[in-house]
Design a protein around this motif. Structure first.
Motif, PDB file in Angstrom:
ATOM      1  N   LEU A 157      72.952  41.498 -28.845  1.00  0.00           N
ATOM      2  CA  LEU A 157      72.016  41.490 -27.819  1.00  0.00           C
ATOM      3  C   LEU A 157      72.073  42.400 -26.819  1.00  0.00           C
ATOM      4  O   LEU A 157      70.982  42.988 -26.235  1.00  0.00           O
ATOM      5  CB  LEU A 157      72.162  40.110 -27.091  1.00  0.00           C
ATOM      6  CG  LEU A 157      70.758  39.316 -26.428  1.00  0.00           C
ATOM      7  CD1 LEU A 157      69.525  39.531 -27.277  1.00  0.00           C
ATOM      8  CD2 LEU A 157      71.012  38.076 -25.988  1.00  0.00           C
ATOM      9  N   PRO A 158      73.152  42.996 -26.418  1.00  0.00           N
ATOM     10  CA  PRO A 158      73.291  44.315 -25.334  1.00  0.00           C
ATOM     11  C   PRO A 158      72.382  45.634 -25.905  1.00  0.00           C
ATOM     12  O   PRO A 158      71.907  46.249 -25.290  1.00  0.00           O
ATOM     13  CB  PRO A 158      74.697  44.456 -25.145  1.00  0.00           C
ATOM     14  CG  PRO A 158      75.212  42.955 -25.422  1.00  0.00           C
ATOM     15  CD  PRO A 158      74.667  42.661 -26.354  1.00  0.00           C
ATOM     16  N   ILE A 159      72.396  45.523 -27.101  1.00  0.00           N
ATOM     17  CA  ILE A 159      71.373  46.434 -27.964  1.00  0.00           C
ATOM     18  C   ILE A 159      69.963  46.593 -27.322  1.00  0.00           C
ATOM     19  O   ILE A 159      69.198  47.750 -27.227  1.00  0.00           O
ATOM     20  CB  ILE A 159      71.598  46.465 -29.383  1.00  0.00           C
ATOM     21  CG1 ILE A 159      72.880  46.805 -30.013  1.00  0.00           C
ATOM     22  CG2 ILE A 159      70.405  47.459 -29.932  1.00  0.00           C
ATOM     23  CD1 ILE A 159      72.973  46.644 -31.218  1.00  0.00           C
ATOM     24  N   ALA A 160      69.658  45.351 -27.120  1.00  0.00           N
ATOM     25  CA  ALA A 160      67.973  45.317 -26.609  1.00  0.00           C
ATOM     26  C   ALA A 160      68.017  46.223 -25.197  1.00  0.00           C
ATOM     27  O   ALA A 160      66.852  46.920 -25.112  1.00  0.00           O
ATOM     28  CB  ALA A 160      67.606  43.994 -26.430  1.00  0.00           C
ATOM     29  N   ASN A 161      69.137  46.185 -24.273  1.00  0.00           N
ATOM     30  CA  ASN A 161      68.963  46.773 -23.256  1.00  0.00           C
ATOM     31  C   ASN A 161      68.799  48.300 -23.317  1.00  0.00           C
ATOM     32  O   ASN A 161      68.170  49.004 -22.810  1.00  0.00           O
ATOM     33  CB  ASN A 161      70.272  46.286 -22.078  1.00  0.00           C
ATOM     34  CG  ASN A 161      69.941  44.808 -21.827  1.00  0.00           C
ATOM     35  OD1 ASN A 161      68.904  44.439 -21.759  1.00  0.00           O
ATOM     36  ND2 ASN A 161      71.159  44.333 -21.534  1.00  0.00           N
TER      37      ASN A 161
END
Length: 194
Positions: free
Chosen positions: A156-160
Motif C-alpha cells: 500500500l505505501p507504493i500508492a503514496n
C-alpha cells in the motif's frame, strides 16, 4: 508508450482486469503471480522455493522476482508492446527497481491504477476463488491474513510513491468486472489522448 501498473490487494480483481485490458489495448502482460505459479507447474529449479513462500502467504525473494520481470522485459523487446504490470511491484524496493529497469529500456510507468475493495469483499472473493480455481494460497484463513497484512504494510505505501508522481488513479474495484474495466478504460483513453 503507455505502461501501466495494476495495484490492489489479493482478490481485488487485478488478474481479471489485466486479461480484459490486454485484449483491448494489446499490452504485454507481466503478472508476477502467474510467473510464480508457472515456476511450480513447470517444475523449474525454483519450484520448491516458490511453493514454500506461496504456502506461507509471503512474498518470494526480490532476487527471483527481479529475474522473472527482467526476463519478461527482454522477451517484449522484439515486440515493443506497451507493458501492463499485474502484482508487481509489491514493495518500495521493487518499485525503485522497476523505475531503474524501465529507464534502461528507455521507457517509464505512465499510470498506476489502484483497485479499492473493502476487506469483507476481498475475503469473500478469495474464498470463492479458492473453490473455483483451487488456489492453495486462497484456501487458508491464516495465509489470507498474512497476505493482507503484507499488502497493508509493504504494498500500500507504493500508492503514496506513485501519488507523489501524479500517476495514481483509484478505481472502485468492488463493482462488477465490466464496470471496473470501463472505469479503467476511461483513465487509459484519457492518457492516450494526451
Amino acid at each position: 508508450m503507455l505502461n501501466i501498473i495494476l495495484l490492489g490487494p489479493p482478490g481485488s480483481g487485478k488478474g481479471t482486469q489485466a486479461e480484459l485490458l490486454v485484449k483491448k489495448y494489446n499490452f504485454f502482460p507481466i503478472s508476477l503471480g502467474a510467473l510464480l505459479r508457472k515456476q511450480i507447474t513447470e517444475n523449474t529449479p525454483h519450484k520448491a522455493l516458490v511453493q514454500e513462500y506461496i504456502d506461507n502467504g509471503q512474498l518470494v525473494p526480490d532476487s527471483l522476482s527481479f529475474q522473472l520481470v527482467v526476463n519478461q522485459l527482454v522477451q517484449n523487446q522484439s515486440q515493443g508492446k506497451p507493458l501492463l504490470f499485474d502484482g508487481f511491484p509489491r514493495t518500495m524496493d521493487q518499485a525503485a527497481f522497476l523505475d531503474g529497469l524501465l529507464i534502461k529500456h528507455n521507457t517509464k510507468i505512465s499510470s498506476v491504477i489502484l483497485l479499492d475493495v473493502s476487506h469483507e469483499t476481498l475475503l469473500q472473493r478469495l474464498k470463492d476463488r479458492a473453490t473455483i480455481q483451487g488456489r492453495s494460497d486462497d484456501q487458508d484463513d491464516q495465509k489470507i491474513t498474512t497476505r493482507m497484512h503484507i499488502y497493508a504494510e509493504q504494498t500500500l505505501p507504493i500508492a503514496n510513491y506513485y501519488q507523489a508522481q501524479h500517476k495514481l488513479y483509484r478505481v472502485d474495484g468492488a463493482q462488477n468486472p465490466e464496470q471496473v474495466v470501463k472505469a479503467i478504460e476511461k483513465i487509459i483513453d484519457r492518457w492516450i489522448k494526451k
